[in-house]
Design an enzyme around this catalytic site. Structure first.
Site, PDB file in Angstrom:
ATOM      1  N   CYS A   2      61.214 107.647  32.376  1.00  0.00           N
ATOM      2  CA  CYS A   2      61.715 108.750  31.567  1.00  0.00           C
ATOM      3  C   CYS A   2      62.952 108.313  30.797  1.00  0.00           C
ATOM      4  CB  CYS A   2      62.073 109.982  32.389  1.00  0.00           C
ATOM      5  SG  CYS A   2      60.793 110.525  33.499  1.00  0.00           S
ATOM      6  N   ARG A  27      59.910 104.638  27.330  1.00  0.00           N
ATOM      7  CA  ARG A  27      60.095 104.902  28.759  1.00  0.00           C
ATOM      8  C   ARG A  27      59.050 105.870  29.327  1.00  0.00           C
ATOM      9  NH1 ARG A  27      65.181 104.505  31.216  1.00  0.00           N
ATOM     10  NH2 ARG A  27      66.358 102.871  30.212  1.00  0.00           N
ATOM     11  N   TRP A  74      57.805 110.197  31.966  1.00  0.00           N
ATOM     12  CA  TRP A  74      56.732 109.442  32.617  1.00  0.00           C
ATOM     13  C   TRP A  74      56.587 110.084  33.994  1.00  0.00           C
ATOM     14  CZ3 TRP A  74      56.022 106.305  36.980  1.00  0.00           C
ATOM     15  CH2 TRP A  74      54.823 105.560  36.987  1.00  0.00           C
ATOM     16  N   ASN A  98      66.151 111.167  34.892  1.00  0.00           N
ATOM     17  CA  ASN A  98      65.356 109.941  34.944  1.00  0.00           C
ATOM     18  C   ASN A  98      65.530 109.370  36.342  1.00  0.00           C
ATOM     19  OD1 ASN A  98      64.219 107.371  34.619  1.00  0.00           O
ATOM     20  ND2 ASN A  98      66.108 106.537  33.761  1.00  0.00           N
ATOM     21  N   GLY A  99      64.448 109.176  37.066  1.00  0.00           N
ATOM     22  CA  GLY A  99      64.554 108.632  38.422  1.00  0.00           C
ATOM     23  C   GLY A  99      63.734 109.467  39.388  1.00  0.00           C
ATOM     24  N   GLU A 479      47.675  86.745  33.313  1.00  0.00           N
ATOM     25  CA  GLU A 479      48.311  87.490  32.219  1.00  0.00           C
ATOM     26  C   GLU A 479      47.252  88.005  31.237  1.00  0.00           C
ATOM     27  OE1 GLU A 479      50.849  88.944  31.342  1.00  0.00           O
ATOM     28  OE2 GLU A 479      50.962  88.931  29.163  1.00  0.00           O
ATOM     29  N   LYS A 483      46.695  91.903  30.312  1.00  0.00           N
ATOM     30  CA  LYS A 483      46.709  92.420  28.924  1.00  0.00           C
ATOM     31  C   LYS A 483      45.461  93.248  28.668  1.00  0.00           C
ATOM     32  CE  LYS A 483      49.915  92.097  27.948  1.00  0.00           C
ATOM     33  NZ  LYS A 483      51.042  91.432  28.501  1.00  0.00           N
ATOM     34  N   GLU A 486      45.344  96.615  30.698  1.00  0.00           N
ATOM     35  CA  GLU A 486      46.304  97.675  30.393  1.00  0.00           C
ATOM     36  C   GLU A 486      46.042  98.363  29.064  1.00  0.00           C
ATOM     37  OE1 GLU A 486      50.540  96.702  30.216  1.00  0.00           O
ATOM     38  OE2 GLU A 486      50.087  94.732  29.422  1.00  0.00           O
ATOM     39  N   HIS A 502      35.306  80.870  46.394  1.00  0.00           N
ATOM     40  CA  HIS A 502      35.708  81.411  47.695  1.00  0.00           C
ATOM     41  C   HIS A 502      35.549  82.930  47.758  1.00  0.00           C
ATOM     42  CE1 HIS A 502      37.077  77.499  48.963  1.00  0.00           C
ATOM     43  NE2 HIS A 502      37.679  77.361  47.793  1.00  0.00           N
ATOM     44  N   LYS A 602      56.902 101.536  28.776  1.00  0.00           N
ATOM     45  CA  LYS A 602      57.389 100.201  28.449  1.00  0.00           C
ATOM     46  C   LYS A 602      58.384  99.704  29.488  1.00  0.00           C
ATOM     47  CE  LYS A 602      57.904  96.672  25.646  1.00  0.00           C
ATOM     48  NZ  LYS A 602      56.847  95.666  25.793  1.00  0.00           N
TER      49      LYS A 602
END
Ligand code: M6R
Length: 607
Positions: A2, A27, A74, A98-99, A479, A483, A486, A502, A602
């Site tokens: 947030c 955020r 968020w 925020n938190g 990575e 990408k 997401e 395996h 982000k």
């Protein structure tokens, strides 16, 4: 997560709040809201979804007033809905947060004993209700806010606005960053200084446990013990302009395309023209005095660290541990005073990475961070902060920050090799020359855009995708998978090529695309054997390699993506480009929200 803002201004607050929230939308974008005080009356507007919905609402239903607070959310507690959107209001008080208030259940139970009910599923409503409760008991707004803050456990940045008080905001910080901006008979609050950039460059950062009382002409800060605290006001250099997409359809596309330029800038700033040695500004960092390197990060930055582990081990013969910050912080790993603790973060605000850094304080020889935002909490709390020079990154999926992180980490590994005498002067010069040539090789990789889009078209029909790589390509495989998942919401996993047999090989059938990242390097033949094992089971291989690699191994593959030749150490930086473009074009083909994918933000400022 947030983002929060506050303004005690000379002009209408609503447009200023919305503009500042735009800069904080990275955020979170589950909902947005503002509250203002107009002629003493507290009012609010809230809308679910992106900020644009709040802007639309304000066109039809304006909210006057020159003081106000705002929030972009968020969701942590409670679904994204208007009801759960901030500001939360209880009688004469509105709060943005925020938190996470970790003891909100206990506080709710306490309020319930006083007959106080709840309208939302959020932890933040408790803060508003508790403040109202203290106001009713006769406390002043400042006393009521402070008494409430004293009761909160967890992480918070808070701003309070009160009915009847159009020259007062109370703010507090614990675990989540908060900046106060000083204007001309105006005062501002923001989750970060960038939010306040068009308003002021005079910033005071609150420290842990601080609470602040703002009027248009004064700022009083008290520490957690309630004592008056002196916090420096700094003039900071900020990018006023909000980045735009230029000719690109998405920020992500623009940021991918910017990589040759920003990587060149990162290289230039640590390897000045003509020098073969890495020069770190303002530090006496000497790797020969260190036994071990501990690297900690989250997400893409974590994969940058995993890549760097290969470099530090191979080039500088230095033992390296790499950890995900959320695991590291609770594992209580022993850290000796001959350990360098290195934290990598684009935003510099990731809560877990910051907590891991704090764990290492007083234990490690030095705390070093590799960050994109030099004013961030992680940068400010490090002994040495090394900027990556990627410029503002807006797309939630990190691209140019990753390649700049890799470039800076490789140069750090070369510095370690020089300090420890593990590479000869010629070898160092060879690496330096390759690094200098990297931006132009990145340009050549970007020229493959059209071919990559074709492969992505096919990927967009898949339900699951595997990425394989060996050695330096293994972290990149992970990575690449991150990408893809997401932004396209396709399930993807990255594996070490040799690990496939395996277990994961059981997943392979004719429906499974497998992206193989394989420059023609020392482990190429091994990777190709693993690729053959995939094709023998009808898996559809997209081979990403150079001319030699493709000539040798293209028989039977589904498609190829051709990369220029590259010095083996630099391959993960170069091969990031096809990984990013594959994800990007797949997402575009699927029509997902590329820059602001669902459920993400982000900057992750909660645990
Ligand atoms: O700001 P940070 O680099 O600390 O962020 C870490 C992760 O949250 C971030 O890399 C995330 O995984 C990105 N969405 C990846 O594209």
């Amino acid at each position: 997560m947030c983002g929060i803002v506050g303004v005690l201004g000379q002009h209408e607050a609503a447009p200023i709040l919305v503009e500042a929230l735009k800069r904080l939308e990275y955020r979170g974008y589950d909902s947005a809201g503002i509250a203002t005080v107009n002629s003493g009356a507290l009012g609010r507007r809230r809308a679910v979804g992106k900020l644009v919905n709040l802007s639309d609402l304000l066109v039809h239903d304006p909210l006057p007033g020159k003081s106000g607070i705002g929030h972009t959310r968020w969701a942590t507690h409670g679904a994204p809905s208007v009801n759960n959107a901030h500001p939360h209001k209880a009688g004469p008080v509105a709060v943005v947060h925020n938190g996470i208030v970790e003891n909100y259940r206990e506080l709710r139970a306490e309020l319930a004993e006083h007959g106080i009910g709840f309208e939302t599923e959020t932890d933040t409503e408790t803060v508003a209700l508790m403040t109202e409760h203290f106001l009713k008991s006769g406390l002043s707004p400042i006393e009521a806010a402070f008494k409430t803050i004293d009761r909160l456990q967890g992480a918070f940045a808070l701003a309070f606005l009160f009915d009847g008080q159009d020259d007062l905001i109370v703010a507090a910080r614990k675990g989540s960053p908060l900046a106060i901006g000083h204007g001309d008979s105006e005062m501002f609050v923001g989750s970060d200084a960038i939010a306040l950039a068009p308003l002021t460059n005079k910033i005071t950062y609150l420290e842990e446990g601080d609470r602040a009382v703002l009027t248009r002409t004064s700022l009083e800060i008290r520490n957690e013990a309630g004592e008056l605290a002196n916090r420096e006001m700094r003039k900071i250099k900020l990018d006023h302009a909000r980045a735009d997409k230029g000719e690109h359809k998405h920020f992500m596309a623009k940021e991918i395309a910017e990589q040759p330029i920003v990587v060149a800038e990162a290289i230039r700033s640590y390897m000045p023209t003509g020098a073969d040695q890495v020069v770190l500004p303002d530090t006496d960092l000497d790797f020969s005095k260190l036994d071990r390197l501990t690297m900690v990060a989250c997400g893409t930055a974590f994969y940058a660290c995993l890549t760097a582990k290969y470099w530090f081990e191979q080039l500088a013969k230095m033992p390296v541990e790499v950890d995900i910050a959320s695991e590291f912080r609770y594992r209580e790993p022993p850290i000796t005073d001959r350990t360098l603790a290195l934290f990598v973060s684009q935003s510099g605000e990731t809560a877990d990475t910051l907590a891991a850094l704090r764990y290492c304080e007083g234990k490690a020889d030095k705390i070093v961070s590799v960050v994109n935002v030099p004013e961030s909490s992680i940068a400010r709390e490090s002994d040495v902060a090394l900027p990556i020079h990627a410029g503002v990154e807006i797309g939630v999926a990190s691209t140019k920050a990753f390649t700049c992180q890799l470039s800076v980490l490789l140069m750090l590994a070369l510095k370690a090799a020089a300090d420890r005498g593990t590479l000869s002067d010629e070898e160092l010069a060879d690496h330096a020359a390759a690094l200098r040539g990297l931006p132009s090789v990145l340009n050549t990789a970007l020229d493959q855009n059209r071919a990559i889009r074709k492969s992505a078209q096919r990927l967009s029909e898949a339900r699951d995708v595997l990425f394989l790589g060996r050695g330096l390509m293994y972290p990149l495989a992970m990575e690449g998978a991150l990408k893809l998942k997401e932004i396209s919401y396709i399930h993807a996993e990255g594996y070490a090529s040799g690990e496939l047999k395996h277990g994961p090989i059981a997943l392979i059938d004719k429906h499974m695309p497998v992206v193989v990242m394989a420059p023609r390097d020392a482990v190429f033949d091994k990777t190709v054997s693993n690729m053959q094992e995939v094709m023998a089971r009808k898996g559809k291989v997209i081979l990403v390699s150079d001319d030699d690699g493709i000539a040798e191994a293209e028989d039977g593959v589904w498609s190829t993506i051709r990369m220029p030749h590259i010095h083996p150490s630099l391959a993960p930086i170069l091969y990031s480009v096809p990984a990013q473009l594959l994800a990007y074009h797949t997402a575009v083909a699927k029509g997902t929200d590329v820059d602001q994918p669902r459920n993400l933000a982000k900057s992750v400022t909660v645990e």
